[in-house]
Design an enzyme around this catalytic site. Structure first.
Site, mmCIF file in Angstrom:
data_model
loop_
_atom_site.group_PDB
_atom_site.id
_atom_site.type_symbol
_atom_site.label_atom_id
_atom_site.label_comp_id
_atom_site.label_asym_id
_atom_site.label_seq_id
_atom_site.Cartn_x
_atom_site.Cartn_y
_atom_site.Cartn_z
ATOM 1 N N LYS B 72 0.810 -1.238 0.060
ATOM 2 C CA LYS B 72 -0.168 0.094 -0.018
ATOM 3 C C LYS B 72 0.799 1.104 0.020
ATOM 4 O O LYS B 72 0.670 2.200 -0.724
ATOM 5 C CB LYS B 72 -0.974 -0.147 1.373
ATOM 6 C CG LYS B 72 -2.133 -0.916 1.245
ATOM 7 C CD LYS B 72 -2.842 -0.728 2.457
ATOM 8 C CE LYS B 72 -2.166 -0.819 3.858
ATOM 9 N NZ LYS B 72 -1.824 -2.206 4.128
ATOM 10 N N THR B 74 4.023 1.651 -1.157
ATOM 11 C CA THR B 74 4.496 2.024 -2.108
ATOM 12 C C THR B 74 3.695 2.406 -3.505
ATOM 13 O O THR B 74 4.163 3.153 -4.266
ATOM 14 C CB THR B 74 5.645 0.760 -2.974
ATOM 15 O OG1 THR B 74 4.727 -0.560 -2.695
ATOM 16 C CG2 THR B 74 6.725 0.523 -1.985
ATOM 17 N N ARG B 95 1.730 7.474 7.227
ATOM 18 C CA ARG B 95 2.113 7.490 8.608
ATOM 19 C C ARG B 95 3.635 7.564 8.928
ATOM 20 O O ARG B 95 4.396 6.962 8.233
ATOM 21 C CB ARG B 95 1.927 5.838 9.269
ATOM 22 C CG ARG B 95 0.124 5.969 9.485
ATOM 23 C CD ARG B 95 -0.231 4.683 9.775
ATOM 24 N NE ARG B 95 -0.547 3.708 8.506
ATOM 25 C CZ ARG B 95 -0.354 2.549 8.680
ATOM 26 N NH1 ARG B 95 -0.574 1.862 9.764
ATOM 27 N NH2 ARG B 95 -0.381 1.738 7.641
ATOM 28 N N LYS B 106 10.183 -6.354 10.188
ATOM 29 C CA LYS B 106 9.512 -5.844 8.954
ATOM 30 C C LYS B 106 10.208 -5.001 8.103
ATOM 31 O O LYS B 106 10.139 -4.677 7.344
ATOM 32 C CB LYS B 106 8.167 -5.318 9.498
ATOM 33 C CG LYS B 106 7.129 -4.841 8.537
ATOM 34 C CD LYS B 106 5.933 -4.429 9.214
ATOM 35 C CE LYS B 106 5.040 -3.972 8.024
ATOM 36 N NZ LYS B 106 5.268 -2.769 7.741
ATOM 37 N N ALA B 275 -2.367 -0.465 13.581
ATOM 38 C CA ALA B 275 -3.617 -0.658 12.916
ATOM 39 C C ALA B 275 -4.426 -1.907 13.468
ATOM 40 O O ALA B 275 -5.488 -2.018 12.952
ATOM 41 C CB ALA B 275 -3.437 -1.107 11.453
ATOM 42 N N PHE B 303 -3.222 -2.473 7.112
ATOM 43 C CA PHE B 303 -4.110 -3.811 6.898
ATOM 44 C C PHE B 303 -5.027 -3.752 5.463
ATOM 45 O O PHE B 303 -4.796 -2.874 4.859
ATOM 46 C CB PHE B 303 -4.684 -4.304 7.991
ATOM 47 C CG PHE B 303 -3.910 -4.649 9.377
ATOM 48 C CD1 PHE B 303 -2.466 -5.161 9.222
ATOM 49 C CD2 PHE B 303 -4.198 -4.307 10.633
ATOM 50 C CE1 PHE B 303 -1.518 -5.151 10.189
ATOM 51 C CE2 PHE B 303 -3.518 -4.807 11.757
ATOM 52 C CZ PHE B 303 -2.180 -5.209 11.529
ATOM 53 N N PHE B 383 4.786 -8.310 -9.592
ATOM 54 C CA PHE B 383 6.343 -8.919 -9.085
ATOM 55 C C PHE B 383 6.533 -9.562 -10.191
ATOM 56 O O PHE B 383 5.790 -9.907 -11.221
ATOM 57 C CB PHE B 383 5.935 -9.791 -7.857
ATOM 58 C CG PHE B 383 5.781 -9.004 -6.517
ATOM 59 C CD1 PHE B 383 6.724 -8.948 -5.646
ATOM 60 C CD2 PHE B 383 4.683 -8.532 -6.402
ATOM 61 C CE1 PHE B 383 6.525 -8.098 -4.383
ATOM 62 C CE2 PHE B 383 4.199 -7.944 -5.188
ATOM 63 C CZ PHE B 383 5.170 -7.688 -4.128
ATOM 64 N N TRP B 411 7.076 -0.186 -7.930
ATOM 65 C CA TRP B 411 8.372 -0.527 -7.380
ATOM 66 C C TRP B 411 9.577 -0.354 -8.090
ATOM 67 O O TRP B 411 10.527 0.181 -7.952
ATOM 68 C CB TRP B 411 8.123 -1.901 -6.820
ATOM 69 C CG TRP B 411 9.403 -2.324 -5.856
ATOM 70 C CD1 TRP B 411 9.450 -1.975 -4.395
ATOM 71 C CD2 TRP B 411 10.473 -3.184 -6.189
ATOM 72 N NE1 TRP B 411 10.523 -2.416 -4.134
ATOM 73 C CE2 TRP B 411 11.285 -3.186 -5.102
ATOM 74 C CE3 TRP B 411 11.064 -3.383 -7.350
ATOM 75 C CZ2 TRP B 411 12.459 -3.791 -4.958
ATOM 76 C CZ3 TRP B 411 12.330 -3.785 -7.624
ATOM 77 C CH2 TRP B 411 13.057 -3.926 -6.344
#
Lengths: 558, 558
Positions: B72, B74, B95, B106, B275, B303, B383, B411
């Site tokens: 989300k 990126t 955020r 992470k 979240a 999320f 991807f 990306w």
């Protein structure tokens, strides 16, 4: 006339943009990392070893203080204003305040009256985040330690009962002094006894203040001793591969902070280690930065000269090859009365007898400063209830010792009230009266170094080492840390380790209860008595009186 | 060709001075509070309610995610670059990252690849100190509570067993989850069970993100429910006179932070509530700031859409009267395979059958967004191992639902890879397809609001309330908090409260175990299952791989 509070005086001042303050030091705007309009970080590339050697370092220290403190910070700021007023280029270099005292009893540490550094609200609150960075680096190491206890893959076999490293929080929070952690089952770590210290008591803070550059910082962080394995081998932060991540968290904190005084002179505020179990003075980098930028650098060290000045000179100056040209000893008539036997309720009442009887305390501090081959100047930080007779007695008695004592009206008048003090300091510097020598060599044996301090500075007949301290000495020897400096942890209320021995105690020995190791900071900490590392809040915390209105204007912060 | 790491891509970028970024938004340099050259805080006076109404808010949310997340952040950054590329004035509002994940598993949260916000190191580390300010405000309140237990003069008669308020630390530190504090005798407080949460889980963070201005912030802080007296009366932060001091600590943190994207577009990063037990989106003030400064504002919420979008729309937009014009649903072929039954080891292997079977998950999210009268656009975050057949299936199936699905190469290509997505979003906005309505009114009964979310969004047949939850409902009623919003705490891995029910589960009920109160944030938190508020570090923490050289250049940070 209404007497304004410190924060009102500070808020009434129209501040210069920090780039204008920087310009006074010859620093281009582009070199600054601004934090808003009135604070900036200074790049380490501005440090200039040639200028450090040529410029003049002045330490402000004090006689043995009363609980209220004798005003080293306000005298330091006021003296800087005064030096600039008499045509000298001067900068003040101070410690950063901790949030604990701000919400507790003592209040902030940005000076007071007409000798303040501003913006005082910012300086007393989060400032540029240095304390937070220290806290996070400290607590990352703590989390890595407990994670290693829990870990199956890279377990270092740490004996959790030997862990020396505590978490820190920049808050007066007595309930965190003694805690148990890791409760609640296998997912939540290994249960053990633990506790939080206040952030300025972190060894990371001591290290930040001892580091000479970024590589040195990183190496020192790696050298932190965190505990022992079950087979009694020492475990260092580097064994947890912690030093790079800790240094990353400190990458901005290593840069000194530039602000201004009420009279628009530059001030550097950087680092804030505890004065009891650490060195109690700003960073070596900040002091060197000041000396790289200004002819006169006025700085201070916590508590009385037996602690602050001794550590400043034997630890900081020795480590950084600094050469202080004068020491200002702050005295108050109030403190002299106290040391002369005035009771608490008598302390603000003129009494020449008490002052005469208490002068022995100041006299011993004067003698001590001279043992470092430095010439002291006495600053009498005056209050409204000081009598002419009392002040005159001090001036004349100092004169009989060959020391100039000068009334300093820094609180009420700022630089206008410290011109005499400034002239006295300049005289000592220009007549080249000081030729600083540390009191001991770091490569002496630990016990000998401790004894030198106790005998020469405290006036003790000798030093007793408790059983625990003797065991600690053996450990220090085994670890090869004999050539570390000595960072004494002693009450600030007396030359001795007994806070009730006021004045100039004689015929006493001090007792070293235990000895701690700050391997990253490279000092050994002999503990004389109980040292507080986590204060509590008072019954009515200062936070209750604080207000902020919808425009963000704060009141009740001191 | 060597694939560069995120930090290498970020470090290769020559950043614009933040005043140049501000100039693109029509902000004068003097209005900025700079934090170095590449970060600045924006004054709240720039908020303009008229512009907020006219400009376009776009929410980026996602299908039910796999543990790696579906991108989300990126996509949000990439979409902003794409919008600017096709001639729209757009800003991204995100955020702030927490330090916990940075040193844990992470990693940070500044985007990735060629869709990043920079300076990524600063954003991922202390940034402008907002997290620290939240932590200090939270922990000041905690210290005041324990101090009150200890105090004889102003004791509020708090029953220590009922204290709801925990300390926080921005670190993954499992050993602090369950602790006992106040041990060691009368000087050290009242012994009690306690624990630390990670800073983003603090209600202070939730409050900062819900506040509309400084007065609102202060009032909300005063409204925090901290526990009960022995005679069962509620105790609020205002009873401890804590709200002013807490607000003072947050005086700078309330201002949104301006940074830039890799393509030199403006980005606002502000606030970072969890979240799971909080709203998981940036501050209302930051979103309003974005809408005051730019025609298009792209933002995200944590999320999948069942949690992030639902809370964003029903809590944040309803509270702040925001009117989102489009929702971007991020889908990945990987996540579709997962929801179609692919095992963990199969998730990166093309399999049209799995994608077809997993499409039901995305379909339900599409239906859900439409329940708010908002038109979704699906962004397929691609991807290298996604097949042409799989992607085409998704595009065509979305088309059959009347939804445009667009491949997003944010990306690998930044804005160049998101132009199609940008066009699709602009089309929805310009055709005026959305007319946002919240799913419930805040003044409905608590149970009814929970049931609406469970049935309409999760697809549940109903809601069971455990005994504890029923008691909690009575307490909420007694306290008069029935008109609070609902902030659901549920696993992000399933529409249901059972993380193993992938795809689009049917014929299930959800169970509310207990219900918490965030009285300052003004929401009620129904807890479905176990919620993590303090993560742990992995066996090999990310911190071990991080390096910083003597010039301050960092590697290994992601």
């Amino acid at each position: 006339m209404k007497v304004l509070s410190d924060i009102e005086i500070a808020q009434n001042k129209k501040l210069l943009h920090i780039k204008e303050i920087a310009a006074k030091l010859g620093i281009e705007e582009d070199a600054l990392e601004m934090y808003g309009k009135y604070k900036a970080k200074l790049p380490l590339t501005l440090i200039d070893e040639d200028k450090i050697k040529k410029n003049n370092l002045i330490l402000v220290t004090a006689m043995t203080p009363t609980p209220a403190g004798e005003g080293k910070t306000t005298v330091s700021i006021g003296l800087t204003e005064g030096l600039n007023k008499i045509g000298k280029q001067a900068i003040v270099v101070l410690r950063e305040p901790s949030l604990g005292p701000v919400f507790g009893i003592k209040g902030g540490a940005a000076g007071g009256g007409y000798s303040q550094v501003v913006p005082m609200e910012d300086i007393n609150l989060h400032f540029t985040g240095d304390f937070n960075a220290v806290e996070k680096a400290n607590n990352l190491l703590a989390a890595l330690i407990d994670n290693n206890l829990q870990s199956s893959c890279c377990n270092l076999n740490i004996d959790s009962r030997t862990i020396l490293w505590k978490r820190v929080i920049d808050m007066n929070d007595r309930s965190l002094r003694k805690i148990t952690i890791g409760l609640g089952g296998v997912a939540n770590g290994i249960p053990r006894e633990d506790g939080f210290n206040i952030t300025p008591a972190s060894e990371v803070m001591a290290i930040l203040c001892m580091a000479t550059d970024f590589e040195d910082l990183k190496n020192r962080l790696g050298n932190i001793l965190i505990g022992f394995t079950f087979d009694k081998k020492p475990v260092f932060a580097r064994d947890l591969k912690a030093e790079n991540a800790m240094a990353i968290l400190l990458k901005d904190a290593i840069q000194p902070n530039l602000v201004q005084t009420l009279e628009e002179n530059p001030a550097i505020i950087h680092g804030g280690p505890f004065a009891n179990i650490a060195q109690g003075t700003n960073t070596i980098i900040a002091t060197k930065m000041g000396l790289s930028l200004s002819n006169y650098v006025v700085t201070e060290a916590g508590f009385g000269a037996d602690l602050g000045a001794e550590k400043f000179l034997n630890i900081k100056c020795a480590a950084a090859n600094l050469n202080p040209k004068a020491v200002v000893l702050v005295a108050t008539i109030r403190a002299l009365r106290h040391h002369g036997g005035a009771k608490t309720e008598e302390i603000n009442t003129p009494n020449l007898h008490h002052v005469k009887a208490g002068f022995c305390n100041l006299e011993k501090h004067i003698e001590n400063i001279r043992k470092f081959n430095i010439e002291p100047v006495v600053a009498i930080n005056t209050f409204v209830n000081d009598s002419y007779e009392e002040i005159n007695f001090v001036i004349n008695h100092c004169k009989s010792l060959g020391v100039q004592a000068v009334v300093s009206e820094n609180w009420a008048k700022g630089g206008e009230g410290t011109k005499d003090l400034a002239h006295a300091v300049v005289k000592v510097v220009e007549l080249n009266k000081s030729h600083f020598e540390p009191l001991y060599k770091w490569d002496m044996p630990i016990k000998e170094k401790i004894e030198i301090i106790a005998k020469e500075i405290y006036g003790a007949d000798g030093v007793d080492f408790d059983k625990q301290a003797k065991l600690n000495l053996k450990r220090i020897d085994r670890l090869g840390f004999n050539d570390f400096a000595i960072c004494m942890a002693k009450t600030q209320k007396s030359f001795s380790d007994n806070e009730f021995l006021i004045g100039r105690p004689k015929n006493f020995v001090v007792t070293v209860r235990e000895i701690e190791i700050a391997a990253g900071a490279k000092f050994i900490i002999p503990i004389l008595g109980q040292m507080m590392r986590m204060p509590g809040l008072p019954g009515v915390p200062a936070s209750e009186e604080m207000k902020i209105d919808k425009n963000g204007v704060i009141s009740g912060l001191s």
